[in-house]
Design a protein around this motif. Structure first.
Motif, PDB file in Angstrom:
ATOM      1  N   LEU A  37      19.300  36.470 -29.029  1.00 10.24           N
ATOM      2  CA  LEU A  37      19.754  35.270 -28.327  1.00 10.24           C
ATOM      3  C   LEU A  37      18.826  35.008 -27.146  1.00 10.24           C
ATOM      4  O   LEU A  37      18.687  35.855 -26.253  1.00 10.24           O
ATOM      5  N   VAL A  38      18.187  33.845 -27.170  1.00 10.76           N
ATOM      6  CA  VAL A  38      17.228  33.453 -26.135  1.00 10.76           C
ATOM      7  C   VAL A  38      17.834  32.322 -25.311  1.00 10.76           C
ATOM      8  O   VAL A  38      18.315  31.332 -25.864  1.00 10.76           O
ATOM      9  N   VAL A  39      17.791  32.480 -23.993  1.00 13.24           N
ATOM     10  CA  VAL A  39      18.302  31.458 -23.081  1.00 13.24           C
ATOM     11  C   VAL A  39      17.146  30.901 -22.267  1.00 13.24           C
ATOM     12  O   VAL A  39      16.393  31.663 -21.643  1.00 13.24           O
ATOM     13  N   VAL A  40      16.985  29.576 -22.299  1.00 11.98           N
ATOM     14  CA  VAL A  40      16.028  28.885 -21.437  1.00 11.98           C
ATOM     15  C   VAL A  40      16.780  28.589 -20.148  1.00 11.98           C
ATOM     16  O   VAL A  40      17.839  27.958 -20.171  1.00 11.98           O
ATOM     17  N   ASP A  41      16.237  29.049 -19.018  1.00 13.16           N
ATOM     18  CA  ASP A  41      17.000  29.017 -17.779  1.00 13.16           C
ATOM     19  C   ASP A  41      16.255  28.318 -16.650  1.00 13.16           C
ATOM     20  O   ASP A  41      15.048  28.520 -16.469  1.00 13.16           O
ATOM     21  N   VAL A  42      17.003  27.504 -15.916  1.00  8.21           N
ATOM     22  CA  VAL A  42      16.575  26.929 -14.640  1.00  8.21           C
ATOM     23  C   VAL A  42      17.805  26.841 -13.745  1.00  8.21           C
ATOM     24  O   VAL A  42      18.933  26.817 -14.247  1.00  8.21           O
ATOM     25  N   PRO A  43      17.622  26.775 -12.431  1.00  8.28           N
ATOM     26  CA  PRO A  43      18.777  26.576 -11.543  1.00  8.28           C
ATOM     27  C   PRO A  43      19.436  25.220 -11.791  1.00  8.28           C
ATOM     28  O   PRO A  43      18.790  24.265 -12.253  1.00  8.28           O
ATOM     29  N   VAL A  44      20.719  25.128 -11.465  1.00  7.98           N
ATOM     30  CA  VAL A  44      21.480  23.887 -11.654  1.00  7.98           C
ATOM     31  C   VAL A  44      20.815  22.724 -10.925  1.00  7.98           C
ATOM     32  O   VAL A  44      20.754  21.601 -11.445  1.00  7.98           O
ATOM     33  N   GLU A  45      20.289  22.975  -9.732  1.00  7.72           N
ATOM     34  CA  GLU A  45      19.627  21.905  -8.958  1.00  7.72           C
ATOM     35  C   GLU A  45      18.455  21.323  -9.744  1.00  7.72           C
ATOM     36  O   GLU A  45      18.214  20.110  -9.722  1.00  7.72           O
ATOM     37  N   THR A  46      17.731  22.179 -10.456  1.00 10.78           N
ATOM     38  CA  THR A  46      16.603  21.716 -11.273  1.00 10.78           C
ATOM     39  C   THR A  46      17.111  20.887 -12.447  1.00 10.78           C
ATOM     40  O   THR A  46      16.508  19.855 -12.786  1.00 10.78           O
ATOM     41  N   GLN A  47      18.213  21.306 -13.053  1.00 11.83           N
ATOM     42  CA  GLN A  47      18.801  20.523 -14.141  1.00 11.83           C
ATOM     43  C   GLN A  47      19.120  19.110 -13.649  1.00 11.83           C
ATOM     44  O   GLN A  47      18.789  18.124 -14.323  1.00 11.83           O
ATOM     45  N   ILE A  48      19.767  19.010 -12.499  1.00 17.40           N
ATOM     46  CA  ILE A  48      20.162  17.703 -11.956  1.00 17.40           C
ATOM     47  C   ILE A  48      18.933  16.842 -11.690  1.00 17.40           C
ATOM     48  O   ILE A  48      18.894  15.660 -12.058  1.00 17.40           O
ATOM     49  N   GLU A  49      17.907  17.433 -11.078  1.00 16.42           N
ATOM     50  CA  GLU A  49      16.665  16.690 -10.797  1.00 16.42           C
ATOM     51  C   GLU A  49      16.038  16.168 -12.087  1.00 16.42           C
ATOM     52  O   GLU A  49      15.605  15.013 -12.161  1.00 16.42           O
ATOM     53  N   ARG A  50      15.969  17.010 -13.104  1.00 15.04           N
ATOM     54  CA  ARG A  50      15.349  16.610 -14.370  1.00 15.04           C
ATOM     55  C   ARG A  50      16.156  15.533 -15.073  1.00 15.04           C
ATOM     56  O   ARG A  50      15.593  14.608 -15.657  1.00 15.04           O
ATOM     57  N   LEU A  51      17.483  15.651 -15.050  1.00 12.50           N
ATOM     58  CA  LEU A  51      18.318  14.645 -15.712  1.00 12.50           C
ATOM     59  C   LEU A  51      18.187  13.293 -15.026  1.00 12.50           C
ATOM     60  O   LEU A  51      18.207  12.248 -15.680  1.00 12.50           O
ATOM     61  N   ALA A  52      18.040  13.300 -13.707  1.00 12.46           N
ATOM     62  CA  ALA A  52      17.835  12.049 -12.975  1.00 12.46           C
ATOM     63  C   ALA A  52      16.467  11.460 -13.298  1.00 12.46           C
ATOM     64  O   ALA A  52      16.340  10.268 -13.601  1.00 12.46           O
ATOM     65  N   ALA A  53      15.437  12.310 -13.264  1.00 14.73           N
ATOM     66  CA  ALA A  53      14.068  11.836 -13.458  1.00 14.73           C
ATOM     67  C   ALA A  53      13.785  11.429 -14.904  1.00 14.73           C
ATOM     68  O   ALA A  53      13.137  10.406 -15.148  1.00 14.73           O
ATOM     69  N   ARG A  54      14.257  12.194 -15.863  1.00 14.36           N
ATOM     70  CA  ARG A  54      13.882  11.979 -17.268  1.00 14.36           C
ATOM     71  C   ARG A  54      14.861  11.146 -18.062  1.00 14.36           C
ATOM     72  O   ARG A  54      14.500  10.531 -19.053  1.00 14.36           O
ATOM     73  N   ARG A  55      16.140  11.173 -17.630  1.00 18.19           N
ATOM     74  CA  ARG A  55      17.150  10.444 -18.414  1.00 18.19           C
ATOM     75  C   ARG A  55      17.840   9.362 -17.595  1.00 18.19           C
ATOM     76  O   ARG A  55      18.741   8.700 -18.081  1.00 18.19           O
ATOM     77  N   GLY A  56      17.448   9.233 -16.338  1.00 14.77           N
ATOM     78  CA  GLY A  56      18.002   8.186 -15.499  1.00 14.77           C
ATOM     79  C   GLY A  56      19.464   8.378 -15.128  1.00 14.77           C
ATOM     80  O   GLY A  56      20.152   7.421 -14.780  1.00 14.77           O
ATOM     81  N   MET A  57      19.950   9.602 -15.196  1.00 13.30           N
ATOM     82  CA  MET A  57      21.355   9.858 -14.865  1.00 13.30           C
ATOM     83  C   MET A  57      21.560   9.897 -13.362  1.00 13.30           C
ATOM     84  O   MET A  57      20.692  10.343 -12.617  1.00 13.30           O
ATOM     85  N   SER A  58      22.735   9.459 -12.942  1.00 15.74           N
ATOM     86  CA  SER A  58      23.120   9.625 -11.545  1.00 15.74           C
ATOM     87  C   SER A  58      23.481  11.099 -11.336  1.00 15.74           C
ATOM     88  O   SER A  58      23.702  11.843 -12.301  1.00 15.74           O
ATOM     89  N   THR A  59      23.575  11.506 -10.081  1.00 16.55           N
ATOM     90  CA  THR A  59      23.966  12.885  -9.782  1.00 16.55           C
ATOM     91  C   THR A  59      25.340  13.182 -10.369  1.00 16.55           C
ATOM     92  O   THR A  59      25.555  14.251 -10.964  1.00 16.55           O
ATOM     93  N   ASP A  60      26.277  12.236 -10.251  1.00 17.79           N
ATOM     94  CA  ASP A  60      27.623  12.441 -10.802  1.00 17.79           C
ATOM     95  C   ASP A  60      27.591  12.610 -12.326  1.00 17.79           C
ATOM     96  O   ASP A  60      28.276  13.481 -12.876  1.00 17.79           O
ATOM     97  N   GLU A  61      26.801  11.772 -13.016  1.00 21.88           N
ATOM     98  CA  GLU A  61      26.687  11.888 -14.472  1.00 21.88           C
ATOM     99  C   GLU A  61      26.098  13.236 -14.858  1.00 21.88           C
ATOM    100  O   GLU A  61      26.599  13.901 -15.772  1.00 21.88           O
ATOM    101  N   ALA A  62      25.041  13.640 -14.156  1.00 19.69           N
ATOM    102  CA  ALA A  62      24.393  14.916 -14.453  1.00 19.69           C
ATOM    103  C   ALA A  62      25.356  16.078 -14.222  1.00 19.69           C
ATOM    104  O   ALA A  62      25.467  16.979 -15.061  1.00 19.69           O
ATOM    105  N   GLU A  63      26.064  16.035 -13.093  1.00 20.00           N
ATOM    106  CA  GLU A  63      27.012  17.113 -12.790  1.00 20.00           C
ATOM    107  C   GLU A  63      28.133  17.162 -13.826  1.00 20.00           C
ATOM    108  O   GLU A  63      28.587  18.242 -14.199  1.00 20.00           O
TER     109      GLU A  63
END
Length: 196
Positions: free
Chosen positions: A127-153
């Motif tokens: 089992l392989v897990v690709v990992d980043v901190p939650v803050e990085t997930q939120i930043e990427r979702l905003a930048a790449r998918r145009g999500m608001s912070t609330d949507e990403a969270e």
């Protein structure tokens, strides 16, 4: 055959890892792609989704309107569970079919975003897990998918926690660095898989 389960939170970089593994010769079975396939027009999956959620989740072309459905299921946990009960068995059946076609010597990577949530960790050789901190997930979702912070969270909250994924992992690929760093980590993983 070596069976690998690959997972990670939304925005962690699973797609980059699967692309690198595919380049090295892995047979990649992408659960997200299969989840789209099993609800194409004319499938029993789409019929079941419409029966549960109504015609309002269809676009004018008769295809699933993913944003409309997402707005419903990410705001209502029972609705999300109902959708998963429709989609997941169909995805697993199709994945098993593709795996059987891969051949006995293949390294088969199952890219399963909800692997930990659906209690599938024990189904794989590794089992392989690709990992980043939650803050990085939120930043990427905003930048790449145009999500608001609330949507990403909201999307992140609908998945297993980072700690739950890490606890299930045999291998953790840290994706906070550059693509070159990630490629080196994937090379080390590939050597491990090829030597099995």
């Amino acid at each position: 055959m070596t069976r690998v389960g690959l997972t990670g939170g939304i925005g962690a970089g699973k797609s980059a890892v699967t692309a690198l593994l595919r380049q090295r010769g892995a047979v990649v079975i992408d659960s997200d792609a299969l989840a789209r396939e099993v609800v194409e027009p004319g499938t029993s999956g789409l019929d079941a989704v419409v029966e549960r959620f109504g015609e309002s989740i269809l676009g004018a072309d008769g295809r699933l309107d993913r944003p409309a459905l997402g707005a419903v299921v990410f705001a209502d946990e029972q609705a999300r569970r109902d959708l998963e009960a429709i989609i997941h068995p169909r995805v697993r059946a199709r994945a098993a079919q593709l795996e059987a076609e891969a051949g006995p010597d293949a390294i088969v990577v199952h890219d399963v975003p909800l692997l930990v949530e659906t209690d599938q960790a024990g189904l794989y050789d590794l089992l392989v897990v690709v990992d980043v901190p939650v803050e990085t997930q939120i930043e990427r979702l905003a930048a790449r998918r145009g999500m608001s912070t609330d949507e990403a969270e909201s999307r992140i909250a609908a998945q297993a926690t980072r700690e739950q994924r890490l606890a299930a992992a045999d291998v953790v690929l840290d994706n906070t660095g550059s693509l070159d760093d990630l490629a080196k980590a994937v090379d080390a993983l590939w050597e491990r898989l090829a030597s099995r």
